[in-house]
Design a protein around this motif. Sequence first.
Motif, PDB file in Angstrom:
ATOM      1  N   SER A  80       0.836  -1.191   0.000  1.00 28.22           N
ATOM      2  CA  SER A  80       0.000   0.000   0.000  1.00 28.22           C
ATOM      3  C   SER A  80       0.872   1.242   0.000  1.00 28.22           C
ATOM      4  O   SER A  80       2.040   1.209   0.423  1.00 28.22           O
ATOM      5  CB  SER A  80      -0.930   0.024   1.221  1.00 28.22           C
ATOM      6  OG  SER A  80      -0.187   0.146   2.416  1.00 28.22           O
ATOM      7  N   GLU A  81       0.290   2.329  -0.486  1.00 29.00           N
ATOM      8  CA  GLU A  81       0.940   3.635  -0.447  1.00 29.00           C
ATOM      9  C   GLU A  81      -0.111   4.675  -0.086  1.00 29.00           C
ATOM     10  O   GLU A  81      -1.227   4.647  -0.610  1.00 29.00           O
ATOM     11  CB  GLU A  81       1.564   3.995  -1.798  1.00 29.00           C
ATOM     12  CG  GLU A  81       2.255   5.360  -1.785  1.00 29.00           C
ATOM     13  CD  GLU A  81       2.627   5.859  -3.173  1.00 29.00           C
ATOM     14  OE1 GLU A  81       3.395   6.834  -3.277  1.00 29.00           O
ATOM     15  OE2 GLU A  81       2.124   5.281  -4.162  1.00 29.00           O
ATOM     16  N   ARG A  82       0.267   5.584   0.803  1.00 31.37           N
ATOM     17  CA  ARG A  82      -0.576   6.735   1.091  1.00 31.37           C
ATOM     18  C   ARG A  82       0.257   8.006   0.904  1.00 31.37           C
ATOM     19  O   ARG A  82       1.316   8.148   1.518  1.00 31.37           O
ATOM     20  CB  ARG A  82      -1.156   6.691   2.502  1.00 31.37           C
ATOM     21  CG  ARG A  82      -2.120   7.859   2.776  1.00 31.37           C
ATOM     22  CD  ARG A  82      -2.781   7.751   4.134  1.00 31.37           C
ATOM     23  NE  ARG A  82      -3.713   8.849   4.339  1.00 31.37           N
ATOM     24  CZ  ARG A  82      -4.387   9.073   5.479  1.00 31.37           C
ATOM     25  NH1 ARG A  82      -4.208   8.242   6.511  1.00 31.37           N
ATOM     26  NH2 ARG A  82      -5.203  10.101   5.589  1.00 31.37           N
ATOM     27  N   TYR A  83      -0.224   8.887   0.050  1.00 29.10           N
ATOM     28  CA  TYR A  83       0.470  10.128  -0.280  1.00 29.10           C
ATOM     29  C   TYR A  83      -0.382  11.292   0.200  1.00 29.10           C
ATOM     30  O   TYR A  83      -1.479  11.515  -0.296  1.00 29.10           O
ATOM     31  CB  TYR A  83       0.688  10.211  -1.795  1.00 29.10           C
ATOM     32  CG  TYR A  83       1.645  11.286  -2.246  1.00 29.10           C
ATOM     33  CD1 TYR A  83       1.291  12.626  -2.190  1.00 29.10           C
ATOM     34  CD2 TYR A  83       2.892  10.961  -2.761  1.00 29.10           C
ATOM     35  CE1 TYR A  83       2.164  13.617  -2.614  1.00 29.10           C
ATOM     36  CE2 TYR A  83       3.771  11.942  -3.195  1.00 29.10           C
ATOM     37  CZ  TYR A  83       3.409  13.268  -3.124  1.00 29.10           C
ATOM     38  OH  TYR A  83       4.274  14.238  -3.547  1.00 29.10           O
ATOM     39  N   ARG A  84       0.125  12.029   1.197  1.00 27.44           N
ATOM     40  CA  ARG A  84      -0.589  13.174   1.755  1.00 27.44           C
ATOM     41  C   ARG A  84       0.229  14.445   1.546  1.00 27.44           C
ATOM     42  O   ARG A  84       1.423  14.483   1.887  1.00 27.44           O
ATOM     43  CB  ARG A  84      -0.843  12.972   3.250  1.00 27.44           C
ATOM     44  CG  ARG A  84      -1.908  11.928   3.566  1.00 27.44           C
ATOM     45  CD  ARG A  84      -2.022  11.679   5.049  1.00 27.44           C
ATOM     46  NE  ARG A  84      -0.914  10.854   5.515  1.00 27.44           N
ATOM     47  CZ  ARG A  84      -0.752  10.468   6.785  1.00 27.44           C
ATOM     48  NH1 ARG A  84      -1.617  10.873   7.698  1.00 27.44           N
ATOM     49  NH2 ARG A  84       0.251   9.705   7.136  1.00 27.44           N
ATOM     50  N   LEU A  85      -0.407  15.467   0.998  1.00 28.69           N
ATOM     51  CA  LEU A  85       0.228  16.754   0.762  1.00 28.69           C
ATOM     52  C   LEU A  85      -0.793  17.834   1.076  1.00 28.69           C
ATOM     53  O   LEU A  85      -1.862  17.890   0.464  1.00 28.69           O
ATOM     54  CB  LEU A  85       0.685  16.857  -0.699  1.00 28.69           C
ATOM     55  CG  LEU A  85       1.382  18.147  -1.125  1.00 28.69           C
ATOM     56  CD1 LEU A  85       2.649  18.376  -0.317  1.00 28.69           C
ATOM     57  CD2 LEU A  85       1.699  18.097  -2.618  1.00 28.69           C
ATOM     58  N   TYR A  86      -0.504  18.649   2.044  1.00 31.42           N
ATOM     59  CA  TYR A  86      -1.475  19.650   2.453  1.00 31.42           C
ATOM     60  C   TYR A  86      -0.747  20.892   2.952  1.00 31.42           C
ATOM     61  O   TYR A  86       0.444  20.858   3.269  1.00 31.42           O
ATOM     62  CB  TYR A  86      -2.412  19.100   3.532  1.00 31.42           C
ATOM     63  CG  TYR A  86      -1.724  18.557   4.761  1.00 31.42           C
ATOM     64  CD1 TYR A  86      -1.534  19.342   5.894  1.00 31.42           C
ATOM     65  CD2 TYR A  86      -1.256  17.242   4.788  1.00 31.42           C
ATOM     66  CE1 TYR A  86      -0.894  18.853   7.011  1.00 31.42           C
ATOM     67  CE2 TYR A  86      -0.624  16.737   5.904  1.00 31.42           C
ATOM     68  CZ  TYR A  86      -0.438  17.541   7.019  1.00 31.42           C
ATOM     69  OH  TYR A  86       0.201  17.039   8.121  1.00 31.42           O
ATOM     70  N   GLY A  87      -1.471  22.024   3.006  1.00 32.89           N
ATOM     71  CA  GLY A  87      -0.867  23.260   3.456  1.00 32.89           C
ATOM     72  C   GLY A  87      -1.689  24.452   3.031  1.00 32.89           C
ATOM     73  O   GLY A  87      -2.903  24.362   2.827  1.00 32.89           O
ATOM     74  N   SER A  88      -1.009  25.585   2.853  1.00 31.55           N
ATOM     75  CA  SER A  88      -1.710  26.825   2.543  1.00 31.55           C
ATOM     76  C   SER A  88      -2.345  26.816   1.161  1.00 31.55           C
ATOM     77  O   SER A  88      -3.227  27.637   0.876  1.00 31.55           O
ATOM     78  CB  SER A  88      -0.740  28.009   2.659  1.00 31.55           C
ATOM     79  OG  SER A  88       0.434  27.794   1.908  1.00 31.55           O
ATOM     80  N   GLU A  89      -1.962  25.888   0.286  1.00 31.09           N
ATOM     81  CA  GLU A  89      -2.537  25.814  -1.055  1.00 31.09           C
ATOM     82  C   GLU A  89      -3.675  24.801  -1.167  1.00 31.09           C
ATOM     83  O   GLU A  89      -4.272  24.662  -2.222  1.00 31.09           O
ATOM     84  CB  GLU A  89      -1.453  25.469  -2.076  1.00 31.09           C
ATOM     85  CG  GLU A  89      -0.379  26.519  -2.247  1.00 31.09           C
ATOM     86  CD  GLU A  89      -0.896  27.781  -2.902  1.00 31.09           C
ATOM     87  OE1 GLU A  89      -1.875  27.673  -3.671  1.00 31.09           O
ATOM     88  OE2 GLU A  89      -0.347  28.859  -2.651  1.00 31.09           O
TER      89      GLU A  89
END
Length: 544
Positions: free
Chosen positions: A514-523
Amino acid sequence: MKRRIIMSLLAGATLVASTPLGAGPAQSAEFQGRSTEARTQPADVPAEFGTDWHDPVTAAPPIKKPSGRSCQVTLAEAQFRDFTPYRGTYTPPAGCGDRWSKVVLRLDGKVAGRQYDRLGYVHVGGVEILRTSTPEPSPDGIKWSVEKDVTRYSDTFRHAQDVEMLIGNVVDDTYTGVLDVKVTLTFYAGRPATTPDKVITLGEDNTLTTPRNSERILAEVYATGSGGGCEEFWYLSVPDSAPYSCQADGGPYREVQIKVDGQLAGIAAPFPTVWTGGWSNPFLWYVVPGPRAFDVKPIEYDLTPYAGLLNDGRPHRVEVSVVGVPEGQSGWSTPVNVLVWQDAKRAHVTGKVTTHEVGDLANSSTYTPGSPHRVDTEGGHRLTVAGYLDTSHGRVTTTVRRTLANTSTHHWTDGENVDGLDATWTDDESVTVDGRGPARTTHTQRTYTMNGSTTVGDDARLRTVLTLGDRASVTESRGGRRTAWSRLDDTYTGDATYTTVVPRDQRHAVGTTSERYRLYGSEGCYDRSLTTVQGVLTEERDRC
């Protein structure tokens, strides 16, 4: 059974010089929020791996592409059977101007039969714009694709250039997979992106001559441990005193350094890339590759403090080396691109280095014999460099601080039938630019993790359990106030078992990844996960 026998990596695939599957990774400002959604695949899951499986996929976000007019150019189209590079010519696209809002590279590949994972590169005008590796194929054949935002190389693309591409390969009676690939560039018209004014490669004897009005200089190094031998899995090496199949005097600590005229100008922790035959178990990677395996990201060094020195119009020596590699041993490839921004209102920008502080290099590996054997490693380094430039908009001082740390515990039994590692690398960097107006700081905290073990039982069943982490936190501030931020967490987990030293159709392999890709922030927010069982994609989940 020694690991050197069962380890299946990039055998023989030495690079002369040098991104994930399906859609490629986006930059931090290019992701969009998605609603929570889970999709369970209807396909039946077999009891074990068969002769075919799902084409490679990744949880990474797609590249956001502008709307409107676009133009496509084919860079290379070749079948790689050996170590003969493809050579061709690039001509800039007609109909989309010479200033683009975005440029996207796409590699489409297919391969069938039996083959190792292989490393490859694409050069345009000598500039390395892609370093990649390949999936291992099924007997029935697979297809995969890689996308990468290459807008930063726009200066190179404005002129006709020579093209060179190589994915070194071996095809014989046993390894039958021919790598059939096509690489294109798509140019998007519209408001031009802000890109470097020049993209430069090093000259003979690793020399660099920059424009005399350079006001920002960034070096990028596509550093990979590869080409056969122990440096492909450098993180498992041990001191010479320990009874293990991969030995190095200094143990597993690696640090990629860049020097300007012999002075240490930048340090970085290399990412512990695992290729698709890694950890002795290709069944871990058939569908979901490890982080960065197909899109090898360059290490970046801000050399702006040295711009005053480099702007004298003379060639300067720029050298890259890897701490910890045994003297005289090959296995690392470190091609360098230099990105330059110029001061349009000055013919010559002067300045000097004002601060150069190097901490002591810490590198300690302690071997403890026993059952299991054990090596504990602690390493780290600090560097601060500052310099000023007298530009057309006043004096600007750039300060670069970087701190590296590595801890790992490696344990194994006699014969290496049990072999495990728990390791963490951190690379903490801040760049402060102080000139007209409030000081601007970009702070990047990178953390890489690897925790896993391989076990071979009395029945010759080999099992690998592994978790890999690629994390980064970026904060931008102006005058001490945060203006933008992002957090990345790309985590891969896998558990796969097969029978060794038997023909392929008798391995009775099983595995869950499995892979989980999380990218979060001001955008905004992006959060996607994938799960596979026996090569079947069983679940896709979008959050946010």
